[in-house]
Design an enzyme around this catalytic site. Structure first.
Site, mmCIF file in Angstrom:
data_model
loop_
_atom_site.group_PDB
_atom_site.id
_atom_site.type_symbol
_atom_site.label_atom_id
_atom_site.label_comp_id
_atom_site.label_asym_id
_atom_site.label_seq_id
_atom_site.Cartn_x
_atom_site.Cartn_y
_atom_site.Cartn_z
ATOM 1 N N ASP A 61 21.666 26.643 42.334
ATOM 2 C CA ASP A 61 21.887 27.334 43.060
ATOM 3 C C ASP A 61 20.572 27.449 43.200
ATOM 4 O O ASP A 61 19.448 27.812 44.739
ATOM 5 C CB ASP A 61 22.899 28.535 42.552
ATOM 6 C CG ASP A 61 22.187 29.654 44.248
ATOM 7 O OD1 ASP A 61 22.625 29.194 44.912
ATOM 8 O OD2 ASP A 61 21.491 30.620 43.906
ATOM 9 N N GLU A 115 26.618 22.838 42.605
ATOM 10 C CA GLU A 115 25.563 23.566 42.041
ATOM 11 C C GLU A 115 25.368 22.883 40.172
ATOM 12 O O GLU A 115 23.919 22.838 39.881
ATOM 13 C CB GLU A 115 25.217 24.840 42.662
ATOM 14 C CG GLU A 115 25.582 25.164 43.448
ATOM 15 C CD GLU A 115 25.290 26.759 44.159
ATOM 16 O OE1 GLU A 115 25.448 26.987 44.880
ATOM 17 O OE2 GLU A 115 26.269 27.661 43.955
#
EC number: 3.1.26.3
Length: 222
Positions: free
Chosen positions: A44, A116
């Site tokens: 992320d 992610e």
């Protein structure tokens, strides 16, 4: 795994990181395996950095608010899930039997988390350059899905088809400094087609764009 790595455009030096990135916590709990949450946390951060630089370079005239809005579109769950489906990640996600019965491999939240995590795994295995190339190719260069685009983006895209552009004007600012309420109008070819209120200028502009889209007034000159 070989077919997946071909689609990802990167071959890992070992299989531990990629397996972890594809492992849901429900599966990990049953099999004492490493799951994707730590890699997701790292991925992320890498995604935010790469997206920020991509937009900073690509939109030299955009201010901070506009850049933030554009980044949000590209890193939202819907955008990441779209990229994950295009890469067929769902077929490789390791889920508990219960989660699999609930079609977890096609849940946007799980798909986006896994993507992610893969970005984080690539960063650890190959470095920032590898992760950045993947993010730019598979996420940032793709058109965000309609569900990820906000009202201002949707209105602007519709108008660009006919060579027109929206203009936003603030018509009122009310309330105390700690809790202001702004009112904005959106004009197209000089005509007011929408109005909205919000606790920030950006929110009021979004509300005005949403009002224009819902009323259909923007289509008058198309």
């Amino acid at each position: 795994m070989n077919a997946l790595q071909e689609r990802l455009g990167y071959r890992f030096h070992g299989d531990r990181l990629l397996k972890a990135a594809l492992t849901h916590p429900s599966f990990a709990a049953e099999h004492r395996a490493e799951h994707y949450q730590r890699l997701e946390f790292l991925g992320d951060a890498v995604l935010e950095l790469v997206a920020s630089r991509f937009l900073y370079d690509g939109y030299p005239g955009a201010d901070e608010g506009e850049l933030t809005r554009l980044r949000a579109e590209r890193v939202r769950e819907e955008s990441l899930a779209q990229a994950a489906r295009r890469l067929a990640l769902g077929a490789h996600i390791r889920l508990s039997a219960g989660e699999a019965r609930c079609h977890g491999a096609d849940k946007p939240s799980i798909l986006s988390d896994v993507l992610e995590a893969i970005i984080g795994a690539m960063y650890l295995d190959g470095g920032l350059e590898v992760a950045e190339a993947f993010v730019r190719r598979e996420i940032l260069s793709q058109e965000p899905p309609a569900a990820a685009r906000d009202a201002k983006s949707q209105l602007q895209e519709e108008l660009q088809k006919s060579g027109r552009f929206p203009e936003y004007e603030m018509v009122a600012s009310e309330g105390p400094p700690h809790a202001p309420v702004f009112t904005y109008r959106v004009r197209i070819d000089g005509a007011v087609v929408g109005e909205g209120r919000g606790a920030s200028k950006q929110a009021a502009q979004q509300a005005a764009a949403k009002n224009a889209l819902e009323s259909g007034g923007w289509a008058g000159g198309a």
